[in-house]
Design a protein around this motif. Structure first.
Motif: not given
Lengths: 397, 397
Positions: A37-41, A240-241, A244-246
């Motif tokens: 993931t790349t986007e801010p939480i 995670s997905k 964005g918790f990866t």
């Protein structure tokens, strides 16, 4: 250990990417390889984690060891949010630091004397953890398979659902839907057949639903939507997905109390013993984040995150379709599975990297059934995905 | 799994505590059983975690999957802080979600065909994880031991250091110092003998130094202070008892590049493969906390936390000594090991719980060598520890 082939797929790709960046230090490398993931939480969620962190400095807010199975409130909330009406209860939920980690703990539970089946292609952690546990035979280079593993071939021809009449009985069946890497999702009817197959054979299904929230069709998001599944399946999933918790690390495994070993002993009881011995619970700060994810505001925020990546997926699908490729997945998962018939996946991977500076994932890394495909991940910033689309169009025009 | 005796020790104690609280709902139960930290985490450290959490909501500060081995900066900082001058480098450090979890991953690395030795008594996760991996024989109720495990008896008579001349060769030797539960710490001379013993036998020492910062004597805080240890030992440790991170979850394992399997293959390389397959790195927020711990301000804060528990320990030691008990440990560890010769540990545990509402840990839970002892943990609020001292004095006056 010696049986394992080369590196685990994703660190191997990371190594190749690093080598490429050394060769082309000025290149703008775009990563659509590892599904990271790349986007801010969403702030609503990180604020809850920050609050919990601050509270740990107060007498009232401090907490040490939590239950290895996870905080009661979070377990209950996962049960009611993702499994509402399916008869899954708080005690059936085991909160974890992620699905990959839970898969390994499940292997520890099963031990070395079991047989297992996997979709081919599938997420490599199933097979690799099985090899490490000593469940498999040697790697057979002629067929690119490990001995003692039943590879359930999933191809465009069978709609990415295995022909169960040709699948041998195994103790454990790993099944991921929506699937990583093919992006396909099994239908209600297909999963009903899978559950019946497992019941007939006395197998346990390990159902990986880490991409459930990406489903847009009316397919089941959980195996427990299938009648009778609670007696033959457990399910693993993750934030995670979705959020964005990866990097934050939070997932869960559902083991219904109805799931018993052949001697009648509850699987959940043994798994509880495993997590008590081999694990100490997910970080309390991450669990506070998970609780925030499952409030109405958090759910809305997660749907926006998922929606963003779904738009990315569509851009990638459209790009490859416009170039005349046969493209699979993408509708129910953030992965696009592109066919390069007759070509070696690693060759395609290398050519794309060399000529476009885009990192993808070679299909054969997911099993022999992935040969001739590449997986393009939709996890990326929008600008990067658009730029990647442009480069793909230049390369294959 | 079926070989495992009853529950893992600490959940078992938690169950008995819960039953006690049901029986005496108004009792002020004091927990000196599970070694669970009770004091708030210094604000300097939680602020760093809160900051990292907030940053995850920004484009620049967001991070997804990190290296499974841990963040570079934290690995380097652990190496320089705890192993400065010992030749341990960044790449030798594997950051984890805690020592217990790493022990289980180490067992996965060793596989089911190894033999192992443990101190008797010792932290139960070594034996239990070994049983789960299938390394052991059946539990032999007459001697209260599992087959195929070498129990290295540690008693007051031998200064809690095993007589190595009576210890059989094993592939792996688990060794914890300062020890949980006895609170004893091995001297430089003793550890030198242990390293020589391992070298002679071609064994790997898994050295657990999770209480190293509690050492007040001049004993080694790390096995790598012993010449030659890097060729025979790896070490596991944790922020849990230093910074109150039992709930936050952060630890590490050191595997020196000099440590090789008998075929010459580096152990660290295989462990790297294990963590890549069975783990996905510690939470990035927890790692930010770890980095803060290792700044000058963080180190000072951790020393204050440790100092507080050391004062608790002294109160407990003084209490039992004043009552005429033979008391061990306490000087170099937050555990006090009290002798009740000729009595059953569980009986003593139950009597103390029933009559004083204080939860301790029965020594026999740590192995047959712990029979006749109880472990009193120094992790508690000061008022609780003082109140416990008062109750112990009433009970045993």
């Amino acid at each position: 250990m010696a049986k394992l082939q080369a590196g685990y797929l994703f660190p191997e790709i990371a190594r190749r990417r690093a080598a490429h960046m050394l060769k082309y230090p000025d290149a703008n490398v775009i990563r659509l390889g590892i599904g990271d993931t790349t986007e801010p939480i969403p702030e609503f969620i990180t604020s809850a984690m920050a609050k919990r962190a601050h509270e740990l400095s107060t007498l009232e807010g401090y907490s040490g060891y939590g239950a290895e199975q996870g905080e009661k409130q979070l377990r209950a909330k996962i049960a009611s949010t993702y499994y509402g009406g399916l008869g899954i209860e708080e005690n059936d939920i085991f909160v974890s630091d992620g699905a990959k980690c839970d898969i390994s703990r499940l292997q520890l539970l099963f031990g070395s004397n079991v047989t297992m089946a996997v979709q081919d292609p599938s997420y490599p952690a199933y097979v690799d953890s099985s090899v490490i546990m000593g469940q498999t035979g040697q790697f057979q280079t002629d067929v690119e398979k490990y001995g003692n593993i039943e590879y359930m071939r999933c191809t465009p021809e069978n709609g990415f659902f295995p022909d169960l009449s040709k699948v041998s009985r195994t103790d454990v069946i790993f099944f991921c839907s929506p699937n990583n890497p093919t992006g396909s999702a099994a239908t209600r009817e297909q999963l009903t057949r899978l559950v019946q197959f497992a019941k007939k054979n006395g197998s346990i299904i390990v159902y990986d639903s880490a991409y459930g929230m990406y489903m847009t069709d009316d397919n089941p998001r959980s195996i427990f939507e299938i009648p009778g599944a609670k007696e033959v399946a457990l399910e693993t999933s993750s934030f995670s997905k979705y959020a964005g918790f990866t990097g934050v690390r939070l997932g869960w495994t559902v083991i219904p109390k109805e799931l018993l070993f052949s001697d009648g002993f509850p699987v959940a009881k043994d798994f509880s013993r495993i997590v008590c011995t081999a694990f100490n619970g997910a970080s309390n700060i991450a669990q506070a984040g998970g609780l925030a994810c499952l409030t109405p505001e958090g759910l809305k925020a997660m749907r926006e995150v998922v929606g963003f990546y779904q738009e990315n997926t569509q851009i990638i699908v459209d790009t490859f379709k416009s170039l005349g490729f046969n493209v699979y997945g993408g509708t129910n998962a953030p992965y696009v599975w592109v066919h390069f018939p007759g070509q070696s996946s690693w060759d395609v991977f290398s050519e794309i990297l060399e000529k476009t500076h885009i990192v993808t994932t070679p299909g054969s890394g997911f099993g022999p059934g992935g040969e001739g495909f590449i997986r393009v991940s939709a996890f990326g910033h929008r600008d990067d995905v658009l730029e990647a689309a442009k480069r793909f169009k230049q390369l294959y025009k």
